[in-house]
Structure formats: C-alpha cells, structure tokens
Write an enzyme that holds these catalytic residues in place. Structure first.
Site, PDB file in Angstrom:
ATOM      1  N   GLN A 102      66.423  -8.777  38.330  1.00  0.00           N
ATOM      2  CA  GLN A 102      67.344  -8.496  39.030  1.00  0.00           C
ATOM      3  C   GLN A 102      68.854  -8.981  38.396  1.00  0.00           C
ATOM      4  O   GLN A 102      69.023 -10.141  38.394  1.00  0.00           O
ATOM      5  CB  GLN A 102      67.402  -9.081  40.666  1.00  0.00           C
ATOM      6  CG  GLN A 102      65.952  -8.549  40.870  1.00  0.00           C
ATOM      7  CD  GLN A 102      66.010  -7.253  41.534  1.00  0.00           C
ATOM      8  OE1 GLN A 102      66.814  -6.617  42.375  1.00  0.00           O
ATOM      9  NE2 GLN A 102      64.781  -6.678  41.259  1.00  0.00           N
ATOM     10  N   GLY A 152      69.677  -4.417  51.229  1.00  0.00           N
ATOM     11  CA  GLY A 152      68.828  -4.598  49.778  1.00  0.00           C
ATOM     12  C   GLY A 152      69.577  -4.407  48.488  1.00  0.00           C
ATOM     13  O   GLY A 152      70.736  -3.952  48.568  1.00  0.00           O
ATOM     14  N   HIS A 153      68.794  -4.521  47.350  1.00  0.00           N
ATOM     15  CA  HIS A 153      69.594  -4.531  46.160  1.00  0.00           C
ATOM     16  C   HIS A 153      70.019  -2.888  45.774  1.00  0.00           C
ATOM     17  O   HIS A 153      69.370  -1.853  46.322  1.00  0.00           O
ATOM     18  CB  HIS A 153      68.621  -4.654  44.871  1.00  0.00           C
ATOM     19  CG  HIS A 153      67.334  -4.150  44.966  1.00  0.00           C
ATOM     20  ND1 HIS A 153      66.361  -4.717  44.319  1.00  0.00           N
ATOM     21  CD2 HIS A 153      66.752  -2.655  45.219  1.00  0.00           C
ATOM     22  CE1 HIS A 153      65.135  -3.786  44.579  1.00  0.00           C
ATOM     23  NE2 HIS A 153      65.511  -2.918  45.257  1.00  0.00           N
ATOM     24  N   ASN A 154      71.161  -2.900  45.233  1.00  0.00           N
ATOM     25  CA  ASN A 154      71.960  -1.496  44.702  1.00  0.00           C
ATOM     26  C   ASN A 154      72.235  -0.678  46.057  1.00  0.00           C
ATOM     27  O   ASN A 154      72.824   0.328  45.958  1.00  0.00           O
ATOM     28  CB  ASN A 154      70.857  -0.536  44.007  1.00  0.00           C
ATOM     29  CG  ASN A 154      70.478  -1.295  42.676  1.00  0.00           C
ATOM     30  OD1 ASN A 154      70.814  -2.425  42.245  1.00  0.00           O
ATOM     31  ND2 ASN A 154      69.265  -0.963  42.109  1.00  0.00           N
ATOM     32  N   SER A 167      68.974   0.783  47.168  1.00  0.00           N
ATOM     33  CA  SER A 167      69.556   1.823  46.710  1.00  0.00           C
ATOM     34  C   SER A 167      70.045   2.878  47.821  1.00  0.00           C
ATOM     35  O   SER A 167      70.270   4.172  47.367  1.00  0.00           O
ATOM     36  CB  SER A 167      68.799   2.729  45.513  1.00  0.00           C
ATOM     37  OG  SER A 167      68.394   1.769  44.654  1.00  0.00           O
TER      38      SER A 167
END
EC number: 2.3.1.191
Length: 354
Positions: free
Chosen positions: A216, A257-259, A277
């Site tokens: 990450q 969450g990520h992105n 995402s």
C-alpha cells in the site's frame, strides 16, 4: 439544564444584529435591542435564549418556552405566542446553525486540553519538522521527521503526526489522532481517536496457501474544510490516493477503504463502511450503517437510506434504499408487499406463529 460551564453563554448579541447575520426577518422591530446569549431547545428556552421550530409537533413545548426569540418559517410562525419575537426565515434549520456559530464559537471545534499555548515542552517535535508561527502542540504529541504544519493549527495531546505529513493552516487535530502518509488542507477538523493513512486491507492468495500482503504505497488527500468524526478510519491508497473532497463532513466510526474517492460537500453518517476503490460524487448523502461495495460508483447528489447495502452503481440524483440498495420507490413497494404477505400468512395460521 443546570449551569453548563463547558459552554458558557455569549456576552450578548442584539437580536436585531443576530437577525441580520443569520438572514432572518425580525417581525417585532421593538425587540431589536434585546440581548441573545445562548441556544436552547424550545421546551426550556428562557430569556436570553434563541430556539427554533421545524414542525408543529413542537407546539406543546411552547407552553414552557420564554425564549428571547424563536427561529421558524411562515407556516410555524402563527403558533408562536405574541410574547415571543419571531425570526422569520425560509430556512430555519440553516439560520439556527448560523446562530449557534455566533453564540457558541468555542463549541465549533474540540476544546483545548491544557491552558498552555505554543509548543509544549512535553511534546516531541523532530528537528527536521517545520512548524509555521502560531502552531500549538499539546503535551505528549509527536511530530515526525519532515512534517509540515501551517499557522493556526492545533495538535492536541497524544496526537501522532507521521514523517512527511503536511497539514495546512487553522486545522484542529484532536487528542489521540494518528496521521500517516497524508496531505491535509486548511480549516480541517479531525476529532479524537481518528486514524488516517494506515495500510489499506489488501491480500492475494499465497503460492502455497495463506495470503500475501499487497503493498500500500498511496496517500490520503484531505481537502479544505473537511470535518472527520471520532474513531473514524481512512486507509491510504494502494498505488493511487484516497481522497476526501472539500467541505465533506464525516461522522464518528466510519471506515473508508483504500483508493476511495469522495467528492465535495458530502455527508456520511456513523457506521458507514466504504470498500476500496468506490467512487462517491459531489453532494452525496449516506445514512447510518450503510455498506458500499468496492469499485462501485455513487453519482453526485444521490441519497442512500440508512442500513442499506450498495452492491452496484447508483445514478446521480437518485434516492436508493434497502439490501441490495435499489430505487427508493422499488424498495418501499417491496417492503409493503412483504408486510402484506406476512399479514396474510398470519391470517392463514389463525394468528399463531409456528
């Protein structure tokens, strides 16, 4: 409520001046010189207080109300006793919010934990960190190597600002917050216990079983005027950035969450989980307890009802609800149909559960 020393009353604002500043019309001009000092609910508002009414459901509370003024719209104004001045506006909720910012400025941001100002000798500030004039750092806070913090920003007790993090001007970073791998704009408020910039949740199947962690290496970008509630977590991106748009307000206990990319001026209520995402447009409102599937898109201006599960894309401007989330009219029709079927089943059983 007995005397509240946490948020003492204002020294006093002329009612006429308050009306001008919140964009309301004072119907009784003879009351313009009365002083307003605090906000209060209708049922216990007294002299010096201002309150507001949005619904006729509050009319019984007027029996015990002796407020200096009531903020309301034209439909409600006829209910207000002649002894209480009316601040008339088409947007009473907004007007009351503005009144609160004027009368209780101290309550608009998390309070100071100590009487010290400046950088506390009990804080650790790395020698390579750069703090503009006017930054305040409370005891037990840690400012990492190469971090940059703008003037007027306050870092509260026990907060941890990681290496290379950049924080703009006039921000409030509350007690126990940790910030890593992040760029934060101006006038941002982050409430206690929030975690920003930690690893996103990503794993791949191992060649011989188990799981391998996916690196990450992205960042978190938080734009100006964002407010983030207590114990919310925002993961950094995998390779791209996680972005929170300007003016967005996020409640307590939200997981991002990520992105994930969240647009400008969104409202996200507590216990929402947004998987990696996902793309959220501008002005989106998401009710409490909603789950948003990864790689989905919610268009600008959409509204998601509380406790819904967003499994696929939501078009701009639509109102969705249910699990899986679907257009609100379809969701309500499905709920009505299920209730009808349940009632018919009970009748067939003679009202007895089996």
């Amino acid at each position: 409520m007995e005397k509240n020393w946490f948020f003492p009353p204002h020294d006093g604002i002329r009612l006429g001046d308050l009306a001008d500043q919140i964009g309301a019309e004072l119907l009784d001009a003879t009351a313009a010189d009365r002083a307003v000092r605090a906000v209060a609910p209708v049922y216990r508002a007294k002299a010096g207080d201002v309150c507001y009414m949005l619904s006729r459901k509050s009319r019984e509370e007027l029996q015990t109300c002796s407020a200096t003024a009531i903020i309301c719209d034209k439909a409600i104004s006829s209910l207000v006793p002649d002894t209480i001045p009316v601040l008339l506006t088409a947007k009473p909720h907004t007007a009351f919010a503005l009144a609160g910012t004027l009368l209780h400025e101290r309550a608009m941001r998390p309070s100071y934990n100590t009487s010290e100002r400046g950088v506390s000798p009990g804080a650790f500030v790395d020698s390579t960190a750069r703090l503009e004039a006017g930054v305040e750092v409370e005891p037990m806070a840690v400012i990492g190597a190469g971090a940059e913090i703008g003037s007027g920003t306050r870092i509260a007790a026990g907060a941890m600002i990681g290496p290379g993090v950049r924080i703009g001007r006039d921000c409030t970073i509350s007690a126990g917050v940790s910030i890593l791998c992040a760029l934060i704009g101006n006038n941002v408020i982050i409430h206690p216990g929030t975690r920003i910039g930690q690893d996103g949740f990503g794993y791949a199947p191992g060649p011989t079983g188990g799981m391998i962690k996916i690196v990450q290496v992205g960042r978190v970008i938080i734009q100006d005027h964002v407010e983030i509630g207590a114990n919310t977590t925002i993961d950094r991106g995998t390779m791209d950035d996680t972005v929170i748009g300007e003016g967005t307000k996020i409640d307590n206990l939200v997981q991002i969450g990520h992105n994930v990319r969240i647009g400008r001026y969104c409202g996200i209520v507590s216990q929402v989980g947004i998987a990696g995402s996902a793309q959220i447009g501008d002005g989106v409102m998401i009710g409490g307890g909603v789950g948003v599937n990864g790689h989905t898109s919610i268009g600008s201006g959409a509204q998601i009802a509380a406790m819904s599960g967003v499994a696929s894309d939501v078009p701009a401007g639509e109102r969705y609800g249910g699990i899986p989330a679907r257009p609100m009219r379809d969701f309500l029709r499905d709920v009505a149909e299920m209730a009808l079927r349940s009632s018919e089943r009970q009748k067939k059983k003679g009202g007895k559960d089996e």
